[in-house]
Motif scaffolding. Structure first.
Motif, short mmCIF file in Angstrom:
data_model
loop_
_atom_site.label_atom_id
_atom_site.label_comp_id
_atom_site.label_asym_id
_atom_site.label_seq_id
_atom_site.Cartn_x
_atom_site.Cartn_y
_atom_site.Cartn_z
N ALA A 17 0.83 -1.20 0.00
CA ALA A 17 0.00 0.00 0.00
C ALA A 17 0.87 1.25 0.00
O ALA A 17 0.58 2.22 -0.73
N LEU A 18 1.94 1.24 0.80
CA LEU A 18 2.85 2.38 0.81
C LEU A 18 3.53 2.56 -0.54
O LEU A 18 3.77 3.68 -0.99
N SER A 19 3.82 1.45 -1.21
CA SER A 19 4.37 1.52 -2.56
C SER A 19 3.38 2.17 -3.51
O SER A 19 3.75 3.01 -4.34
N ALA A 20 2.11 1.80 -3.40
CA ALA A 20 1.08 2.38 -4.25
C ALA A 20 0.91 3.87 -3.96
O ALA A 20 0.75 4.68 -4.89
N ILE A 21 0.96 4.24 -2.70
CA ILE A 21 0.82 5.65 -2.32
C ILE A 21 1.97 6.48 -2.88
O ILE A 21 1.75 7.51 -3.51
N THR A 22 3.20 6.02 -2.67
CA THR A 22 4.35 6.77 -3.17
C THR A 22 4.40 6.78 -4.69
O THR A 22 4.71 7.79 -5.30
N GLY A 23 4.04 5.65 -5.31
CA GLY A 23 4.00 5.60 -6.77
C GLY A 23 2.93 6.52 -7.34
O GLY A 23 3.15 7.19 -8.36
N SER A 24 1.77 6.57 -6.69
CA SER A 24 0.69 7.45 -7.15
C SER A 24 1.09 8.92 -7.01
O SER A 24 0.81 9.73 -7.89
N LEU A 25 1.72 9.25 -5.89
CA LEU A 25 2.19 10.63 -5.70
C LEU A 25 3.20 11.00 -6.78
O LEU A 25 3.15 12.11 -7.34
N ALA A 26 4.11 10.09 -7.07
CA ALA A 26 5.11 10.35 -8.12
C ALA A 26 4.42 10.55 -9.47
O ALA A 26 4.80 11.44 -10.24
N THR A 27 3.43 9.73 -9.78
CA THR A 27 2.69 9.87 -11.04
C THR A 27 1.99 11.22 -11.10
O THR A 27 2.00 11.90 -12.14
N LEU A 28 1.38 11.63 -10.00
CA LEU A 28 0.69 12.93 -9.97
C LEU A 28 1.67 14.10 -10.11
O LEU A 28 1.28 15.17 -10.57
#
Length: 183
Positions: A154-165
């Motif tokens: 989940a933390l990977s998804a959160i950091t990856g999503s922030l990076a994408t944004l």
């Protein structure tokens, strides 16, 4: 942004490795089931220990592969809608879902699960059957490891999503790669 991508990739790799190692439980599960069937059918020897071991392997397999399934995109979601979203919209939805639902759920399970496992360890809990396996806290510990791995995912998804944004390309799972080549 580079830090977010590096953190996301590291966390994704950890969840992936735990799942890959845990996937070997399926081999042990199959061997245990085969041995149980052979001894029941041909030797007429039932074993509670083998039956306990079957569900221990099954529980470990399921719990320890939760994070792997999430980072690979193999978890349950509405792919019909997800495929229609652009990368930024998908990142917002992933960020909201992982931040508001998945991560808090994992934290709650871990906080209550810790007491559950500790109590089992203190009692040296075993199978309710007299001839079953001892040390049930071992398999109950898979709950903690599995949800810790899911929290890492989940933390990977959160950091990856922030990076994408923030402008980085969206992280790719093996699921996405297989869909491109038609597998």
């Amino acid at each position: 942004m580079t830090f977010l991508l590096a953190a996301s990739n590291l966390l994704r790799m950890i969840a992936r490795r735990v799942g890959q190692v845990a996937a070997w439980c399926v081999v042990f599960l199959i061997l245990t089931v085969v041995l149980d069937v052979i001894t029941r059918r041909f030797i007429v020897l039932g074993s509670t220990k083998l039956q306990d071991l079957e569900w221990h392997f099954h529980a470990a397999l399921f719990l320890l592969c939760l994070g792997y399934a999430y980072v690979e995109g193999e978890h349950v979601r509405i792919d019909v809608l997800h495929a229609r979203f652009g990368p930024k919209t998908a990142a917002v939805i992933e960020l909201i879902g992982a931040t508001l639902f998945l991560a808090p759920f994992c934290i709650i399970v871990l906080s209550y699960g810790w007491g559950f496992v500790a109590h089992s360890f203190q009692l040296d809990e075993g199978s309710p059957s007299l001839t079953g396996l001892p040390h049930r806290w071992i398999v109950k510990s898979a709950l903690l490891v599995g949800f810790a791995t899911l929290l890492i995912a989940a933390l990977s998804a959160i950091t990856g999503s922030l990076a994408t944004l923030l402008g980085a390309p969206p992280p790719r799972s093996h699921h996405d790669e297989h869909q491109e080549v038609g597998l």
